[in-house]
Design an enzyme around this catalytic site. Structure first.
Site, PDB file in Angstrom:
ATOM      1  N   TYR A 171       0.818  -1.219   0.000  1.00 44.29           N
ATOM      2  CA  TYR A 171       0.000   0.000   0.000  1.00 44.29           C
ATOM      3  C   TYR A 171       0.850   1.268   0.000  1.00 44.29           C
ATOM      4  O   TYR A 171       0.412   2.312  -0.434  1.00 44.29           O
ATOM      5  CB  TYR A 171      -0.902   0.036   1.249  1.00 44.29           C
ATOM      6  CG  TYR A 171      -2.244  -0.622   1.088  1.00 44.29           C
ATOM      7  CD1 TYR A 171      -2.341  -1.973   0.769  1.00 44.29           C
ATOM      8  CD2 TYR A 171      -3.418   0.103   1.261  1.00 44.29           C
ATOM      9  CE1 TYR A 171      -3.578  -2.583   0.637  1.00 44.29           C
ATOM     10  CE2 TYR A 171      -4.662  -0.494   1.137  1.00 44.29           C
ATOM     11  CZ  TYR A 171      -4.741  -1.838   0.825  1.00 44.29           C
ATOM     12  OH  TYR A 171      -5.961  -2.419   0.706  1.00 44.29           O
ATOM     13  N   LYS A 214       2.468 -15.441   2.515  1.00 43.54           N
ATOM     14  CA  LYS A 214       2.708 -16.156   1.248  1.00 43.54           C
ATOM     15  C   LYS A 214       4.201 -16.436   1.185  1.00 43.54           C
ATOM     16  O   LYS A 214       4.916 -16.008   0.266  1.00 43.54           O
ATOM     17  CB  LYS A 214       2.203 -15.274   0.087  1.00 43.54           C
ATOM     18  CG  LYS A 214       2.146 -15.946  -1.258  1.00 43.54           C
ATOM     19  CD  LYS A 214       1.034 -16.974  -1.395  1.00 43.54           C
ATOM     20  CE  LYS A 214       1.194 -17.718  -2.707  1.00 43.54           C
ATOM     21  NZ  LYS A 214       0.277 -18.878  -2.817  1.00 43.54           N
ATOM     22  N   ASP A 263      -3.677 -18.138   0.444  1.00 42.93           N
ATOM     23  CA  ASP A 263      -4.673 -18.795  -0.422  1.00 42.93           C
ATOM     24  C   ASP A 263      -5.395 -19.891   0.353  1.00 42.93           C
ATOM     25  O   ASP A 263      -6.619 -20.046   0.264  1.00 42.93           O
ATOM     26  CB  ASP A 263      -4.037 -19.318  -1.717  1.00 42.93           C
ATOM     27  CG  ASP A 263      -2.739 -20.078  -1.506  1.00 42.93           C
ATOM     28  OD1 ASP A 263      -2.214 -20.106  -0.369  1.00 42.93           O
ATOM     29  OD2 ASP A 263      -2.229 -20.654  -2.488  1.00 42.93           O
ATOM     30  N   ASP A 320      -6.582  -6.825   4.084  1.00 44.32           N
ATOM     31  CA  ASP A 320      -7.685  -6.131   3.410  1.00 44.32           C
ATOM     32  C   ASP A 320      -8.627  -7.158   2.788  1.00 44.32           C
ATOM     33  O   ASP A 320      -9.848  -7.098   2.949  1.00 44.32           O
ATOM     34  CB  ASP A 320      -7.110  -5.206   2.327  1.00 44.32           C
ATOM     35  CG  ASP A 320      -8.204  -4.487   1.568  1.00 44.32           C
ATOM     36  OD1 ASP A 320      -9.123  -3.956   2.231  1.00 44.32           O
ATOM     37  OD2 ASP A 320      -8.162  -4.463   0.323  1.00 44.32           O
ATOM     38  N   ASP A 345     -12.676  -8.636   4.274  1.00 39.72           N
ATOM     39  CA  ASP A 345     -13.935  -8.541   3.520  1.00 39.72           C
ATOM     40  C   ASP A 345     -14.559  -9.930   3.395  1.00 39.72           C
ATOM     41  O   ASP A 345     -15.761 -10.110   3.559  1.00 39.72           O
ATOM     42  CB  ASP A 345     -13.695  -7.972   2.110  1.00 39.72           C
ATOM     43  CG  ASP A 345     -13.992  -6.485   2.020  1.00 39.72           C
ATOM     44  OD1 ASP A 345     -13.822  -5.783   3.037  1.00 39.72           O
ATOM     45  OD2 ASP A 345     -14.390  -6.020   0.931  1.00 39.72           O
TER      46      ASP A 345
HETATM   47  C1  IPM Z   1     -10.393  -0.795   3.953  1.00 38.83           C
HETATM   48  C2  IPM Z   1     -10.616  -0.212   2.590  1.00 38.83           C
HETATM   49  C3  IPM Z   1      -9.400   0.620   2.221  1.00 38.83           C
HETATM   50  C4  IPM Z   1      -8.195  -0.301   2.176  1.00 38.83           C
HETATM   51  C5  IPM Z   1      -9.525   1.395   0.880  1.00 38.83           C
HETATM   52  C6  IPM Z   1     -10.780   2.243   0.850  1.00 38.83           C
HETATM   53  C7  IPM Z   1      -8.308   2.202   0.579  1.00 38.83           C
HETATM   54  O1  IPM Z   1     -10.872  -1.204   1.651  1.00 38.83           O
HETATM   55  O2  IPM Z   1     -10.312  -0.025   4.931  1.00 38.83           O
HETATM   56  O3  IPM Z   1     -10.303  -2.014   4.077  1.00 38.83           O
HETATM   57  O4  IPM Z   1      -7.936  -0.937   1.144  1.00 38.83           O
HETATM   58  O5  IPM Z   1      -7.505  -0.392   3.187  1.00 38.83           O
HETATM   59 MN    MN Z   2     -10.950  -3.205   2.470  1.00 35.61          MN
END
Ligand code: IPM
Ligand code: MN
Length: 360
Positions: free
Chosen positions: A142, A190, A222, A246, A250
């Site tokens: 990042y 990884k 993975d 990240d 999700d």
């Molecule tokens: C999160 C979001 C952010 C990230 C984006 C919006 C830059 O997806 O907080 O997880 O990738 O960290």
């Molecule tokens: Mn995110």
């Protein structure tokens, strides 16, 4: 207790859900006799529109003065649809993490019994899931340099780098958290491919000798992605780098039944920021339909992690449990009989008041 809280509502549904969390904070302050001074500031697309900068200096000042930060969401479709946009709302979020030194992102993943039926995963797989992801937040791909385009514009590159120091500070938090939980840390990496992952393994393995009561294991990302939906109860504390964290958080959010349920904390040396993990959900903005539980639970995390107010935090979590179990929820959870964002906020306030009189 007297504390300053910076309020950064941000974009889309951010302001609506943050307002509910503020109501909850004020209610708790009143019950327990605390003073929470809340000061709002601009961030994201809202800040670009007003100042041209997604994380203006004035906002940075408000954050630095505060004892903790409550954040809504960031992002606007007018930027998503334009890959050439020079300033993007997300840069505000990344600048904020970097400038405030928020190196660890903590995302708890739990399943709610009342929500088991709406999860796309089988009940027997997700019932009783309770793990927490520690994601490194200010390093890795990042932020790594160099990054950019070749001179002819036909190739592009990003850099992933990590220092031992960056790995150790977030890993310590993960091990300490494990001590208060089921004493099991899984490092997700990884290491079969990446040099940075091999440094993570080596460093975390060394650090583990300071925590002999905690079991450490390793898993390739993975494989972890598979295991999170096949056998999520395996996990207690997951420790990982920025980008892997990240993606898997999700994925893990599906377990709770709705992305709208999950809070998170981003902690640093001098600042800490609390935010729901959902995005700005622009399609729902201004409609009073967004799920405020993630924001309200972020306020609960704020009280616990930033101020050490555990009873206050537990009270909010209990109110959310009761509200969800009573089926008093927004449309992402119940399409047949949905409640509005403000209805849910008001309901939580009244449950908190009821619970506190019962307990006192
Ligand atoms: C999160 C979001 C952010 C990230 C984006 C919006 C830059 O997806 O907080 O997880 O990738 O960290
Ligand atoms: Mn995110």
């Amino acid at each position: 207790m007297n504390k300053k809280i910076a309020i950064l509502p941000g974009d889309g549904i951010g302001p609506e859900v943050t307002e509910q969390a503020q109501k909850v904070l004020s209610t708790v302050a009143e019950i327990y006799g605390h003073q929470f001074e809340m000061e709002s500031a601009l961030v994201g697309a809202a800040a670009i529109d007003a100042t041209g900068n997604p994380f203006p200096n004035a906002t940075e000042e408000v954050c630095k003065k505060a004892d903790a930060i409550l954040f809504g969401a960031i992002g606007h479709p007018k930027y998503d649809d334009d890959p050439k946009a020079k300033v993007r709302p997300e840069q505000g979020l990344l600048a904020m993490r970097k400038k405030l030194g928020l190196f660890a992102n903590i995302r708890p993943v739990t399943s709610y019994d009342a929500l088991l039926p709406i999860s796309p995963l089988k009940e027997e797989i997700i019932k009783g899931v309770d793990f927490v992801v520690f994601r490194e937040l200010t390093g890795g791909i990042y932020f790594g340099q160099p990054r950019g385009r070749s001179e002819d514009g036909n190739s592009a590159f990003d850099t992933c780098n990590y220092s031992k120091e960056e790995i150790i500070r977030v890993s310590k938090l993960a091990f300490e958290s494990a001590r208060n939980r089921r004493k099991h840390v899984t490092l997700v990496d990884k290491a079969n491919v990446l040099a940075t992952s091999r440094l993570w393994r080596e460093t975390v393995q060394e650090l583990a000798s300071d925590y002999p009561d905690v079991t450490l294991d390793f898993m390739f990302v993975d494989n972890a992605a598979m295991k999170i939906i096949q056998n999520p109860r395996f996990f207690d504390v997951v420790l990982t780098e920025n980008m892997f964290g990240d993606i898997i958080t999700d994925e893990a959010s599906v377990i709770s039944g709705s992305l709208g349920m999950l809070p998170s904390a981003s902690v640093g040396v001098t600042s800490s920021l609390f935010e729901p993990i959902h995005g700005s959900y622009p399609q729902a903005a201004g409609k009073n339909i967004a799920n405020p539980f993630g924001a309200i639970l972020s306020a609960a995390m704020l009280l616990e992690y930033a101020f050490g107010l555990n009873d206050e935090s537990e009270l909010i979590k209990k109110a959310v449990d009761d509200c969800v179990n009573a089926g008093f929820v927004t449309e992402d959870i119940n399409k047949e009989n949905p409640k509005s964002t403000t209805d849910v906020g008001d309901k939580i306030v009244s449950i908190i008041k009821e619970l506190s009189t019962v307990n006192s």
